[in-house]
Motif scaffolding. Sequence first.
Motif, PDB file in Angstrom:
ATOM      1  N   ARG A 130     -13.473   6.403   7.269  1.00  0.00           N
ATOM      2  CA  ARG A 130     -12.472   5.836   8.015  1.00  0.00           C
ATOM      3  C   ARG A 130     -12.838   5.117   9.330  1.00  0.00           C
ATOM      4  N   GLN A 131     -13.861   5.716   9.789  1.00  0.00           N
ATOM      5  CA  GLN A 131     -14.277   5.317  11.179  1.00  0.00           C
ATOM      6  C   GLN A 131     -14.836   3.793  11.157  1.00  0.00           C
ATOM      7  N   LEU A 132     -15.767   3.844   9.891  1.00  0.00           N
ATOM      8  CA  LEU A 132     -16.315   2.479   9.358  1.00  0.00           C
ATOM      9  C   LEU A 132     -15.108   1.498   9.168  1.00  0.00           C
ATOM     10  N   LEU A 133     -14.248   1.749   8.632  1.00  0.00           N
ATOM     11  CA  LEU A 133     -13.161   0.560   7.967  1.00  0.00           C
ATOM     12  C   LEU A 133     -12.467   0.348   9.342  1.00  0.00           C
ATOM     13  N   GLN A 134     -12.172   1.467  10.310  1.00  0.00           N
ATOM     14  CA  GLN A 134     -11.546   1.112  11.578  1.00  0.00           C
ATOM     15  C   GLN A 134     -12.197   0.083  12.322  1.00  0.00           C
ATOM     16  N   GLN A 135     -13.771   0.238  12.413  1.00  0.00           N
ATOM     17  CA  GLN A 135     -14.515  -0.734  13.045  1.00  0.00           C
ATOM     18  C   GLN A 135     -14.520  -2.154  12.599  1.00  0.00           C
ATOM     19  N   LYS A 136     -14.234  -2.132  11.055  1.00  0.00           N
ATOM     20  CA  LYS A 136     -14.334  -3.596  10.546  1.00  0.00           C
ATOM     21  C   LYS A 136     -12.899  -4.010  10.901  1.00  0.00           C
ATOM     22  N   LEU A 137     -11.850  -3.265  10.696  1.00  0.00           N
ATOM     23  CA  LEU A 137     -10.434  -3.934  11.151  1.00  0.00           C
ATOM     24  C   LEU A 137     -10.570  -4.437  12.662  1.00  0.00           C
ATOM     25  N   ASP A 138     -11.133  -3.547  13.434  1.00  0.00           N
ATOM     26  CA  ASP A 138     -11.226  -4.094  14.842  1.00  0.00           C
ATOM     27  C   ASP A 138     -11.906  -5.330  14.986  1.00  0.00           C
ATOM     28  N   ALA A 139     -12.879  -5.706  14.147  1.00  0.00           N
ATOM     29  CA  ALA A 139     -13.674  -6.896  14.092  1.00  0.00           C
ATOM     30  C   ALA A 139     -13.068  -8.283  13.759  1.00  0.00           C
ATOM     31  N   LEU A 140     -11.834  -7.933  12.908  1.00  0.00           N
ATOM     32  CA  LEU A 140     -11.060  -9.201  12.528  1.00  0.00           C
ATOM     33  C   LEU A 140     -10.308  -9.786  13.800  1.00  0.00           C
ATOM     34  N   THR A 141     -10.098 -11.062  13.503  1.00  0.00           N
ATOM     35  CA  THR A 141      -9.494 -11.918  14.592  1.00  0.00           C
ATOM     36  C   THR A 141      -8.061 -11.276  15.172  1.00  0.00           C
ATOM     37  N   LEU A 142      -7.631 -11.800  16.121  1.00  0.00           N
ATOM     38  CA  LEU A 142      -6.050 -11.129  16.202  1.00  0.00           C
ATOM     39  C   LEU A 142      -5.361 -11.639  15.094  1.00  0.00           C
ATOM     40  N   ARG A 143      -5.290 -12.981  14.737  1.00  0.00           N
ATOM     41  CA  ARG A 143      -4.491 -13.426  13.680  1.00  0.00           C
ATOM     42  C   ARG A 143      -4.486 -12.824  12.401  1.00  0.00           C
ATOM     43  N   GLN A 144      -5.911 -12.308  12.210  1.00  0.00           N
ATOM     44  CA  GLN A 144      -6.039 -12.005  10.876  1.00  0.00           C
ATOM     45  C   GLN A 144      -5.297 -10.346  11.026  1.00  0.00           C
ATOM     46  N   LYS A 145      -5.586  -9.701  11.961  1.00  0.00           N
ATOM     47  CA  LYS A 145      -4.961  -8.362  12.149  1.00  0.00           C
ATOM     48  C   LYS A 145      -3.570  -8.436  11.881  1.00  0.00           C
ATOM     49  N   GLU A 146      -2.762  -9.465  12.388  1.00  0.00           N
ATOM     50  CA  GLU A 146      -1.293  -9.591  12.573  1.00  0.00           C
ATOM     51  C   GLU A 146      -1.011 -10.019  11.005  1.00  0.00           C
ATOM     52  N   ALA A 147      -1.725 -10.711  10.285  1.00  0.00           N
ATOM     53  CA  ALA A 147      -1.281 -11.053   9.059  1.00  0.00           C
ATOM     54  C   ALA A 147      -1.482  -9.775   8.059  1.00  0.00           C
ATOM     55  N   ILE A 148      -2.641  -9.133   8.148  1.00  0.00           N
ATOM     56  CA  ILE A 148      -2.909  -7.843   7.333  1.00  0.00           C
ATOM     57  C   ILE A 148      -1.764  -7.051   7.556  1.00  0.00           C
ATOM     58  N   TYR A 149      -1.514  -6.847   8.703  1.00  0.00           N
ATOM     59  CA  TYR A 149      -0.379  -5.788   9.181  1.00  0.00           C
ATOM     60  C   TYR A 149       1.075  -6.521   8.341  1.00  0.00           C
ATOM     61  N   LEU A 150       1.370  -7.640   8.560  1.00  0.00           N
ATOM     62  CA  LEU A 150       2.495  -8.107   8.222  1.00  0.00           C
ATOM     63  C   LEU A 150       2.504  -8.037   6.512  1.00  0.00           C
ATOM     64  N   ARG A 151       1.484  -8.240   5.747  1.00  0.00           N
ATOM     65  CA  ARG A 151       1.340  -8.343   4.268  1.00  0.00           C
ATOM     66  C   ARG A 151       1.287  -6.691   3.694  1.00  0.00           C
ATOM     67  N   PHE A 152       0.257  -5.933   4.362  1.00  0.00           N
ATOM     68  CA  PHE A 152       0.117  -4.587   3.669  1.00  0.00           C
ATOM     69  C   PHE A 152       0.982  -3.524   4.353  1.00  0.00           C
ATOM     70  N   TYR A 153       1.363  -3.521   5.606  1.00  0.00           N
ATOM     71  CA  TYR A 153       2.082  -2.381   6.298  1.00  0.00           C
ATOM     72  C   TYR A 153       3.649  -2.917   6.306  1.00  0.00           C
TER      73      TYR A 153
END
Length: 198
Positions: A130-153
């Motif tokens: 979980r910590q590793l995946l969170q680190q990897k999510l944090d490494a995404l760009t702001l736009r990628q994070k937002e797109a992932i949130y909108l698509r999967f959340y």
Amino acid sequence: MISSANYSQESDQDLWARLCEGDREAFGELYRYYFPLLFRYCIRFTADRGLVTDMLQDFFSQLFLQRSGLSQPVSVKSYLMVAARRKLFRYIEKASRLPVSLDEGMAVAFALELSPESILIKRQHEEQTRQLLQQKLDALTLRQKEAIYLRFYENLSYEEIADIMLLKEVKYARTLIYRALDALKELLAQDEAALLFR
């Protein structure tokens, strides 16, 4: 009153039409359903919960006051997310006294965290994973994070994501998400390989 289990796009369209006619009960239903969803989305741009709450209350008040001039959107959910996002950025800009852009150069953060139910891998090193995946999510760009949130959340379509994120074409939304997923896979594969060869 419509329960969230029975809430659907058809409910949205009906409630929206009734709102435009001045139906306070329809407005109340839309408010009760969408306020928490919009709050969850907007709080990812700023840690200021008070600012988000104030903005959303103002947003819904204006929505009701301007109801007679509203047109029927294709998707009520994406319409509200686009409008709330724009209003939030104006609030952040006003609060920080710095210009905030809605495009790639956003001066705001977008926090994307794992929800407890999204952790499906039940292994001995679950917390480490979980910590590793969170680190990897944090490494995404702001736009990628937002797109992932909108698509999967929020389970939005690529068309809705392109609309919300002001992308010129739907293919840009797909590309943004595919690149984010590829980056996550690559980073996770590298770490897994490193663990194997320790």
